[in-house]
Enzyme design. Structure first.
Site, PDB file in Angstrom:
ATOM      1  N   HIS A 122      18.444 -24.162  50.465  1.00 19.37           N
ATOM      2  CA  HIS A 122      18.609 -23.132  49.438  1.00 19.37           C
ATOM      3  C   HIS A 122      17.286 -22.783  48.756  1.00 19.37           C
ATOM      4  O   HIS A 122      16.453 -23.650  48.491  1.00 19.37           O
ATOM      5  CB  HIS A 122      19.620 -23.591  48.387  1.00 19.37           C
ATOM      6  N   ASP A 123      17.097 -21.493  48.512  1.00 18.07           N
ATOM      7  CA  ASP A 123      15.980 -20.968  47.725  1.00 18.07           C
ATOM      8  C   ASP A 123      14.615 -21.157  48.386  1.00 18.07           C
ATOM      9  O   ASP A 123      13.587 -20.976  47.728  1.00 18.07           O
ATOM     10  CB  ASP A 123      15.954 -21.600  46.321  1.00 18.07           C
ATOM     11  N   GLY A 140      15.237 -28.044  49.281  1.00 18.91           N
ATOM     12  CA  GLY A 140      15.351 -26.814  48.503  1.00 18.91           C
ATOM     13  C   GLY A 140      14.045 -26.348  47.883  1.00 18.91           C
ATOM     14  O   GLY A 140      13.172 -27.132  47.525  1.00 18.91           O
TER      15      GLY A 140
END
Length: 262
Positions: A122-123, A140
Site C-alpha cells: 500500500h501507498d 508500505g
C-alpha cells in the site's frame, strides 16, 4: 475500432472500462470501477479489483492480483486506487495493493518490469523504468525512483527510499535509504561501490561518472560524517544535476542512508 479478444470464461463486471485491442484470458476476474488501457494483455487467472487503473500496452501474467485491499490495520475502507503505467509488465503472481488514506494511491510507473512473486504494498510509489527481479517484497510507503534495479528476494522496509540508477543485490535487506547511482548488497545493505556499468548503459558520460565517483569518495571514504561530507561535496564538486539530486536525496532522508562497506 479494434476488436477485443475476451475469453468467454472471463468474468467482467458492469462498470469496468475496457480499452481497445485488449486481450483478456480465461478465468480472469475484472471488477467494477476498473480501467484497462488500450492494447493491454491479461493472461489467464488475473484478478483486477475495484480501484485499478491499468495503462496502455501492459502485459499481466497468470495469478497477478491488482488493487487488492491493503494489508494495514489502519485501513478503514476508504476509497483509494492503484495506478499501473503504460508498457509495464507484471509477471506471475505479482500483487499490487491499494493505498490507504496516507497517500490515496499506490503507483507503478511506465515501462517497468516486475518479475514473478513480487509484492508492491500500500501507498508505494515505483517510478518509471524500474526492474524488480523475482520475489522482491516491498513494505508500505516505499519510494523507488526511476531506473532502479532491485535484485531477487530483496526485502524492503516500510518508508524506505531507493534512488535512481541503483543496483540492489539479490537477497539484500534494505532498512535505510539507498542513495542514487549506488551498487548495494549484504544484510543489512551497505554501499559496495558505484553502479558504473548501469550508468554507462543508461548513457552517462565518462565525465559524469567520474564526477559521481568523486562525490561518493567524499561521502564514504573521507572519514567525514554524512553532514560534513555533504558540505564538502557542495564545496569541492561542480554543480550538476547529479550533484543536486544526490545532495537533495540525502538531506531529505528521514531514515538516513546506508553505511559504507567498512
Amino acid at each position: 475500432m479494434a476488436e477485443n479478444l475476451i475469453s468467454p470464461l472471463a468474468y467482467i463486471e458492469e462498470g469496468a472500462q475496457i480499452g481497445e485491442n485488449v486481450k483478456i484470458g480465461p478465468f480472469c476476474c475484472i471488477y467494477n470501477d476498473t480501467v484497462i488501457g488500450d492494447g493491454t494483455i491479461l493472461e489467464n487467472n488475473v484478478t483486477v479489483f475495484p480501484g485499478a487503473r491499468i495503462g496502455k500496452n501492459c502485459h499481466i501474467f497468470p495469478g497477478a492480483c491488482i488493487a487488492t485491499t491493503p494489508q494495514d490495520l489502519k485501513f478503514k475502507g476508504e476509497y483509494t486506487t492503484v495506478e499501473i503505467g503504460d508498457n509495464t509488465h507484471l509477471h506471475e503472481c505479482v500483487t499490487v495493493h491499494r493505498a490507504t488514506a496516507s497517500k490515496g494511491v499506490t503507483k507503478v510507473g511506465k515501462n517497468c518490469l516486475i518479475m514473478a512473486y513480487c509484492h508492491v504494498a500500500h501507498d508505494c510509489n515505483v517510478g518509471d523504468n524500474v526492474i524488480m527481479s523475482n520475489s522482491v517484497q516491498m513494505a508500505g510507503e516505499v519510494v523507488v525512483d526511476p531506473f532502479a534495479v532491485v535484485g531477487g528476494g530483496a526485502l524492503i522496509h516500510q518508508f524506505t527510499h531507493i534512488g535512481s540508477y541503483c543496483m540492489i543485490q539479490g537477497g539484500s535487506t534494505l532498512v535505510k535509504d539507498i542513495p542514487p547511482y549506488a551498487m548495494v548488497g549484504r544484510n543489512p545493505a551497505k554501499y559496495m561501490g558505484l553502479n558504473v556499468i548501469g550508468l554507462r548503459r543508461r548513457g552517462f558520460s565518462s565525465e559524469q561518472i567520474f564526477q559521481i565517483q568523486e562525490m561518493y569518495r567524499i561521502l564514504y571514504m573521507s572519514g567525514l560524517n554524512v553532514t560534513h561530507a555533504c558540505e564538502q561535496i557542495e564545496i569541492q564538486c561542480p554543480q550538476t544535476a547529479e550533484r543536486d539530486y544526490l545532495l537533495n536525496f540525502i538531506k531529505g532522508s528521514d531514515r538516513g542512508i546506508i553505511a559504507g562497506n567498512m
